[in-house]
Design a protein around this motif. Structure first.
Motif, PDB file in Angstrom:
ATOM      1  N   THR A 137      -4.509   6.234  -2.562  1.00 32.69           N
ATOM      2  CA  THR A 137      -3.582   5.325  -1.633  1.00 32.69           C
ATOM      3  C   THR A 137      -4.324   4.338  -1.990  1.00 32.69           C
ATOM      4  OG1 THR A 137      -4.229   6.339   0.847  1.00 32.69           O
ATOM      5  CG2 THR A 137      -4.327   4.488   0.564  1.00 32.69           C
ATOM      6  N   THR A 180       0.698  -0.847   0.171  1.00 27.85           N
ATOM      7  CA  THR A 180       0.158  -0.463  -0.168  1.00 27.85           C
ATOM      8  C   THR A 180       0.682   0.970  -0.437  1.00 27.85           C
ATOM      9  OG1 THR A 180      -1.863  -0.724   1.395  1.00 27.85           O
ATOM     10  CG2 THR A 180      -2.140   1.014   0.707  1.00 27.85           C
ATOM     11  N   THR A 220       1.058   5.891  -0.472  1.00 25.94           N
ATOM     12  CA  THR A 220       0.019   6.321  -0.018  1.00 25.94           C
ATOM     13  C   THR A 220       0.961   8.088  -0.882  1.00 25.94           C
ATOM     14  OG1 THR A 220      -1.768   5.843   1.610  1.00 25.94           O
ATOM     15  CG2 THR A 220      -0.758   8.677   1.116  1.00 25.94           C
ATOM     16  N   HIS A 242       5.643   6.663  -2.392  1.00 19.14           N
ATOM     17  CA  HIS A 242       5.610   6.607  -1.694  1.00 19.14           C
ATOM     18  C   HIS A 242       5.551   7.919  -0.197  1.00 19.14           C
ATOM     19  CE1 HIS A 242       2.729   4.759   1.995  1.00 19.14           C
ATOM     20  NE2 HIS A 242       4.284   5.291   2.726  1.00 19.14           N
TER      21      HIS A 242
END
Length: 154
Positions: A14, A3, A5, A68
């Motif tokens: 995200t 994941t 963001t 990220h």
């Protein structure tokens, strides 16, 4: 899956991505921002150039997970929210700094970075500053003219 963001064109995003996903793939395929082009896939042509934390980078040369927490701006985010084009976009249009348009998004993003961080004092400095962005159509004359024109406007 990992994941990540990040902020893209001012919007927080995200998403889950495969660890090997390139930033350019994430931008084009996941976010559907197709103004960023895939040309050579080896960081040689500059068609995939975006701004990462305010600096021009070739998005085919980095993984999405490396972005990220970063602030990414694509060609779609360069114009004002009301649709008013960035001065560099206007200059490319007015000076005929494009033909087929394939290199244009990356060229514009690189040119904005060049003017912001180094200026455009001469044709030679613009040519040197845009090295690594390849255009197969214009012979660069009008691209240099566009960059110098936009730089002169402030």
């Amino acid at each position: 899956m990992t994941t990540i963001t990040l902020k893209v064109n001012g919007q927080s995003v995200t998403k889950d991505v495969e660890p090997q996903t390139l930033l350019v793939e994430f931008i084009r395929e996941t976010l559907r921002l197709t103004g960023t082009h895939v040309g050579c896939d080896t960081a040689q042509c500059g068609a995939c150039t975006v701004h990462l934390n305010g600096r021009a980078v070739k998005s085919c040369n980095m993984l999405a997970v490396q972005a990220h927490g970063a602030d990414v701006m694509t060609i779609e985010g360069l114009a004002a929210a009301d649709g008013t084009l960035h001065p560099m976009q206007v200059a490319f249009n007015q000076c005929h700094g494009l033909q087929c348009g394939f290199c244009t998004p990356g060229m514009v993003m690189s040119a904005v970075d060049l003017v912001k961080h180094h200026g455009a004092a001469s044709d030679e400095s613009v040519r040197a500053g845009l090295e690594g962005n390849i255009c197969r159509c214009t012979g660069y004359q009008n691209i240099v003219k566009a960059v110098r024109s936009a730089a002169a406007q402030g």
